[in-house]
Design an enzyme around this catalytic site. Structure first.
Site, PDB file in Angstrom:
ATOM      1  N   LEU A   1       0.843  -1.201   0.000  1.00 54.37           N
ATOM      2  CA  LEU A   1       0.000   0.000   0.000  1.00 54.37           C
ATOM      3  C   LEU A   1       0.876   1.248   0.000  1.00 54.37           C
ATOM      4  O   LEU A   1       1.638   1.487   0.937  1.00 54.37           O
ATOM      5  CB  LEU A   1      -0.920   0.005   1.220  1.00 54.37           C
ATOM      6  CG  LEU A   1      -1.845  -1.213   1.335  1.00 54.37           C
ATOM      7  CD1 LEU A   1      -2.775  -1.047   2.525  1.00 54.37           C
ATOM      8  CD2 LEU A   1      -2.630  -1.434   0.051  1.00 54.37           C
TER       9      LEU A   1
ATOM     10  N   ALA B   1      -0.299   4.481  -1.668  1.00 53.62           N
ATOM     11  CA  ALA B   1      -1.007   5.565  -2.353  1.00 53.62           C
ATOM     12  C   ALA B   1      -1.124   6.827  -1.502  1.00 53.62           C
ATOM     13  O   ALA B   1      -1.436   7.893  -2.005  1.00 53.62           O
ATOM     14  CB  ALA B   1      -2.391   5.100  -2.777  1.00 53.62           C
ATOM     15  N   GLY B   2      -0.851   6.686  -0.205  1.00 54.83           N
ATOM     16  CA  GLY B   2      -1.062   7.822   0.701  1.00 54.83           C
ATOM     17  C   GLY B   2      -0.023   8.910   0.498  1.00 54.83           C
ATOM     18  O   GLY B   2       1.025   8.697  -0.108  1.00 54.83           O
TER      19      GLY B   2
ATOM     20  N   ARG C   1       2.314  14.074   7.351  1.00 52.06           N
ATOM     21  CA  ARG C   1       3.209  14.478   8.441  1.00 52.06           C
ATOM     22  C   ARG C   1       4.689  14.504   8.047  1.00 52.06           C
ATOM     23  O   ARG C   1       5.522  15.003   8.791  1.00 52.06           O
ATOM     24  CB  ARG C   1       2.997  13.550   9.659  1.00 52.06           C
ATOM     25  CG  ARG C   1       1.765  13.940  10.454  1.00 52.06           C
ATOM     26  CD  ARG C   1       1.474  12.920  11.538  1.00 52.06           C
ATOM     27  NE  ARG C   1       0.888  11.700  10.982  1.00 52.06           N
ATOM     28  CZ  ARG C   1       0.750  10.557  11.659  1.00 52.06           C
ATOM     29  NH1 ARG C   1       1.176  10.476  12.895  1.00 52.06           N
ATOM     30  NH2 ARG C   1       0.196   9.512  11.095  1.00 52.06           N
TER      31      ARG C   1
ATOM     32  N   GLN D   1      -4.905   4.156  -7.189  1.00 53.57           N
ATOM     33  CA  GLN D   1      -6.019   4.510  -6.312  1.00 53.57           C
ATOM     34  C   GLN D   1      -6.059   6.036  -6.340  1.00 53.57           C
ATOM     35  O   GLN D   1      -5.237   6.690  -5.717  1.00 53.57           O
ATOM     36  CB  GLN D   1      -5.763   3.997  -4.883  1.00 53.57           C
ATOM     37  CG  GLN D   1      -6.911   4.253  -3.939  1.00 53.57           C
ATOM     38  CD  GLN D   1      -6.501   4.144  -2.472  1.00 53.57           C
ATOM     39  OE1 GLN D   1      -5.344   4.354  -2.121  1.00 53.57           O
ATOM     40  NE2 GLN D   1      -7.469   3.852  -1.611  1.00 53.57           N
TER      41      GLN D   1
ATOM     42  N   GLU E   1      -9.447   0.763  15.365  1.00 54.84           N
ATOM     43  CA  GLU E   1      -8.583   1.923  15.122  1.00 54.84           C
ATOM     44  C   GLU E   1      -8.653   2.876  16.315  1.00 54.84           C
ATOM     45  O   GLU E   1      -9.692   2.973  16.988  1.00 54.84           O
ATOM     46  CB  GLU E   1      -9.031   2.640  13.843  1.00 54.84           C
ATOM     47  CG  GLU E   1      -8.769   1.849  12.587  1.00 54.84           C
ATOM     48  CD  GLU E   1      -7.301   1.460  12.436  1.00 54.84           C
ATOM     49  OE1 GLU E   1      -6.465   2.365  12.291  1.00 54.84           O
ATOM     50  OE2 GLU E   1      -6.999   0.254  12.481  1.00 54.84           O
TER      51      GLU E   1
ATOM     52  N   ASN F   1      -1.694  -3.620  15.760  1.00 53.74           N
ATOM     53  CA  ASN F   1      -1.733  -4.079  14.374  1.00 53.74           C
ATOM     54  C   ASN F   1      -0.577  -3.418  13.622  1.00 53.74           C
ATOM     55  O   ASN F   1      -0.503  -2.202  13.542  1.00 53.74           O
ATOM     56  CB  ASN F   1      -3.071  -3.678  13.747  1.00 53.74           C
ATOM     57  CG  ASN F   1      -3.099  -3.946  12.250  1.00 53.74           C
ATOM     58  OD1 ASN F   1      -2.450  -4.873  11.778  1.00 53.74           O
ATOM     59  ND2 ASN F   1      -3.843  -3.127  11.527  1.00 53.74           N
TER      60      ASN F   1
HETATM   61  C1  UD1 Z   1      -2.948   1.489   9.507  1.00 55.99           C
HETATM   62  C2  UD1 Z   1      -3.920   0.528  10.157  1.00 55.99           C
HETATM   63  C3  UD1 Z   1      -3.632   0.441  11.652  1.00 55.99           C
HETATM   64  C4  UD1 Z   1      -2.191  -0.004  11.848  1.00 55.99           C
HETATM   65  C5  UD1 Z   1      -1.234   0.940  11.125  1.00 55.99           C
HETATM   66  C6  UD1 Z   1       0.171   0.409  11.167  1.00 55.99           C
HETATM   67  C7  UD1 Z   1      -5.970   0.773   8.858  1.00 55.99           C
HETATM   68  C8  UD1 Z   1      -7.344   1.281   8.822  1.00 55.99           C
HETATM   69  N1  UD1 Z   1      -5.255   0.995   9.950  1.00 55.99           N
HETATM   70  O1  UD1 Z   1      -3.225   2.768  10.037  1.00 55.99           O
HETATM   71  O2  UD1 Z   1      -4.496  -0.490  12.272  1.00 55.99           O
HETATM   72  O3  UD1 Z   1      -1.906  -0.004  13.230  1.00 55.99           O
HETATM   73  O4  UD1 Z   1      -1.607   1.052   9.745  1.00 55.99           O
HETATM   74  O5  UD1 Z   1       1.069   1.319  10.583  1.00 55.99           O
HETATM   75  O6  UD1 Z   1      -5.555   0.125   7.907  1.00 55.99           O
HETATM   76  N2  UD1 Z   1      -2.771   3.909   2.031  1.00 55.99           N
HETATM   77  C9  UD1 Z   1      -3.222   3.808   0.743  1.00 55.99           C
HETATM   78  N3  UD1 Z   1      -4.455   4.260   0.425  1.00 55.99           N
HETATM   79  C10 UD1 Z   1      -5.297   4.786   1.355  1.00 55.99           C
HETATM   80  C11 UD1 Z   1      -4.834   4.882   2.682  1.00 55.99           C
HETATM   81  C12 UD1 Z   1      -3.585   4.431   2.996  1.00 55.99           C
HETATM   82  O7  UD1 Z   1      -2.490   3.334  -0.136  1.00 55.99           O
HETATM   83  O8  UD1 Z   1      -6.408   5.169   0.972  1.00 55.99           O
HETATM   84  C13 UD1 Z   1      -1.414   3.429   2.374  1.00 55.99           C
HETATM   85  C14 UD1 Z   1      -0.488   4.514   2.845  1.00 55.99           C
HETATM   86  O9  UD1 Z   1       0.248   5.067   1.767  1.00 55.99           O
HETATM   87  C15 UD1 Z   1       0.436   3.771   3.810  1.00 55.99           C
HETATM   88  C16 UD1 Z   1      -0.409   2.629   4.314  1.00 55.99           C
HETATM   89  O10 UD1 Z   1      -1.513   2.513   3.425  1.00 55.99           O
HETATM   90  O11 UD1 Z   1       1.586   3.243   3.185  1.00 55.99           O
HETATM   91  C17 UD1 Z   1      -0.910   2.879   5.744  1.00 55.99           C
HETATM   92  O12 UD1 Z   1      -1.676   4.040   5.737  1.00 55.99           O
HETATM   93  P1  UD1 Z   1      -1.748   4.980   7.007  1.00 55.99           P
HETATM   94  O13 UD1 Z   1      -2.658   6.090   6.698  1.00 55.99           O
HETATM   95  O14 UD1 Z   1      -0.398   5.295   7.498  1.00 55.99           O
HETATM   96  O15 UD1 Z   1      -2.503   3.986   8.015  1.00 55.99           O
HETATM   97  P2  UD1 Z   1      -2.597   4.183   9.579  1.00 55.99           P
HETATM   98  O16 UD1 Z   1      -3.597   5.209   9.863  1.00 55.99           O
HETATM   99  O17 UD1 Z   1      -1.244   4.319  10.120  1.00 55.99           O
END
Ligand code: UD1
Ligand code: CA
Length: 459
Positions: free
Chosen positions: A8, A10-11, A15, A72, A154, A169
């Site tokens: 994953l 796409a974020g 920060r 995405q 969460e 997690n």
């Molecule tokens: C997520 C988990 C959380 C876990 C944490 C560990 C969820 C809902 N929560 O939270 O339980 O403890 O990771 O680090 O999954 N991303 C996408 N598309 C999106 C959103 C995110 O590709 O729409 C990617 C981001 O680029 C990143 C990863 O997913 O690499 C995690 O996203 P982030 O927003 O950091 O998740 P957390 O809120 O930290």
């Protein structure tokens, strides 16, 4: 068994306060996402898919065709991100690793342990979890009275009792692939962040009567994820020390591991000594019994055994055994330095083959040259390889002696055994065993220094 992986990425990583997407930030000379994909590559997964959005072009440039991509375009949550891979994966049998792209310290061994737990327990989903203090905003692992994983909650949706849970997690999971996509159909965005959470799949699979397990790892930092540049700096330090620790255990002496920066893919042989202040990166390989540093920077350099290099900057070059380089030498690119060469202070070379046993001890620039064996290049010798537009070759055959402060104006050849007098500007071939001198003959005026002195004093 087919193993798929979804990373994953796409974020934005708000920060980080950066124009780069978070997973493109570099940890110990390698972007975060590449750290993860390189580990996956070693495991020989059937396919790795990166979900990209923010800064997608940057990520494509980093990963090239090493992974597949799905886009995405709106970041509606981690569950939504995984769903984007449905066109590729939905119908495939096998297991799928889902990995947050911001955990660059993750090791292949940890992923293998996760898969092993998943398979041995015949789970349909297995979570990688770790304990840490409750100040962290990670999803909490909720377990039932029997100790089985019930769900992930969460932080923004959690009660104060749930927030007191220390099992987190990590954002790294192993799923039965077909069930993952079936469960994803039921994920909604009915939560505090109005996002589609991948974490909801856990609860859904439980409701479907499937088996969800966990693999708890002791090193939280390996999977802790990076959200800002403080965490980035900490992760870098952690990885630096981990790499150095492994090298130490493999028989490399590192005088000051805190002040030595060696990238994850570098290989170093037994009994080599690395002095403080060295940076060794890219796909560098260093042999046995070498003495490196202090203060060297190597990028993509292959160094064979018994080589000694001090205070020097080397890139994209090969150094054969028994060579001695520095202090203050520079190899820019595409140099091949053959056995037992001596290359001394303030010598720069580029695109040059420098032959066995040859010497270039001080203050020279040698570019686009092929130098034979047992050649002596005198102090201050320069290859004039560039006319402002084109580069030309200098050929120096075996046993040539080039006197100090010579200019070799390329294209030019010094045949074997040739001897060039100091201070010459050589523009034509010097034949085998010939002597070439190309400078003004000296004029000496007896007593004239005194005359000059008297003239000055009269003024
Ligand atoms: C997520 C988990 C959380 C876990 C944490 C560990 C969820 C809902 N929560 O939270 O339980 O403890 O990771 O680090 O999954 N991303 C996408 N598309 C999106 C959103 C995110 O590709 O729409 C990617 C981001 O680029 C990143 C990863 O997913 O690499 C995690 O996203 P982030 O927003 O950091 O998740 P957390 O809120 O930290
Ligand atoms: Ca995160």
């Amino acid at each position: 068994m087919n193993i798929y992986a979804i990373v994953l990425a796409a974020g934005k990583g708000t920060r980080m306060k950066s124009n780069l997407p978070k997973v493109a930030h570099v940890v110990l000379y390698k972007p975060m996402i590449k750290h993860i994909c390189d580990e996956l590559k070693k495991m020989e997964t059937s396919e790795t898919i990166a979900v990209i959005g923010h800064g997608k072009e940057v990520i494509r440039k980093i990963m090239k065709d090493e992974v597949s991509y799905v886009e995405q375009n709106e970041q509606l949550g981690t569950g939504h991100a995984v769903k984007m891979t449905a066109p590729i994966l939905e119908d495939k049998e096998g297991i799928t690793l889902v990995i947050n792209g911001d955990a660059p310290l993750l090791r292949k061994e940890t992923l293998e342990a996760l898969i092993q737990v998943h398979q041995e327990n015949k789970n349909q989903a297995t979570l990688l979890t770790a304990h840490c203090d409750t100040s962290k905003s990670f999803g909490r692992i909720l377990r039932n009275a029997q100790g089985d994983v019930d769900a992930i909650i969460e932080v923004k949706d959690a009660s104060s009792e749930q927030l007191a849970i220390t099992e987190m997690n990590t954002g790294i999971y192993c799923f039965d692939n077909l069930l993952l996509f079936e469960a994803l159909k039921q994920v909604t965005n009915d939560n505090a962040q109005k996002e589609y959470y991948i974490t909801d799949v856990v609860k859904i699979l439980n409701q479907m009567g499937k088996k969800v397990g966990s693999c708890v790892i002791s090193d939280f930092d390996e999977v802790g994820g990076i959200n800002d540049r403080v965490e980035l700096a900490k992760a870098q330090k952690k990885l630096q020390l981990r790499v150095n620790h492994e090298l130490l255990l493999n028989g490399v002496t590192i005088l000051d591991p805190e002040n030595t920066y060696i990238a994850r893919d570098v290989e170093i042989g037994q009994d080599t000594i690395i002095e403080p202040g060295c940076i060794i990166k890219g796909n560098s390989v260093i042999g046995q019994n070498c003495h490196i540093g202090p203060y060297c920077e190597f990028d993509n350099v292959i160094i064979k055994d018994n080589v000694e290099i001090k205070f020097s900057v080397l890139s994209d070059s090969v150094i054969e055994s028994g060579v001695d380089i520095g202090p203050y030498a520079r190899l820019r690119k595409d140099c091949h330095i053959l056995e037992n060469v001596h290359m001394g202070n303030f010598v720069e070379m580029k695109n040059t083959t420098f032959g066995v046993g040859s010497k270039c001890a001080h203050l020279s620039y040698i570019g686009d040259a092929v130098v034979g064996k047992d050649v002596n290049i005198g102090c201050g010798t320069i290859t004039s390889n560039y006319d402002g537009k084109n580069k030309f070759k200098t050929i120096i055959k075996d046993n040539v002696f080039v006197g100090c402060n010579s200019n070799l104006v390329a294209p030019v050849t010094l045949e074997s055994g040739a001897y060039v007098a100091a201070g010459s500007t050589i523009t034509e071939t010097v034949p085998e065993d010939a002597f070439a001198i190309a400078r003004e003959r000296q004029v000496t005026k007896e007593e004239y220094a005194k005359v000059l002195k008297e003239k000055r004093e009269r003024k």
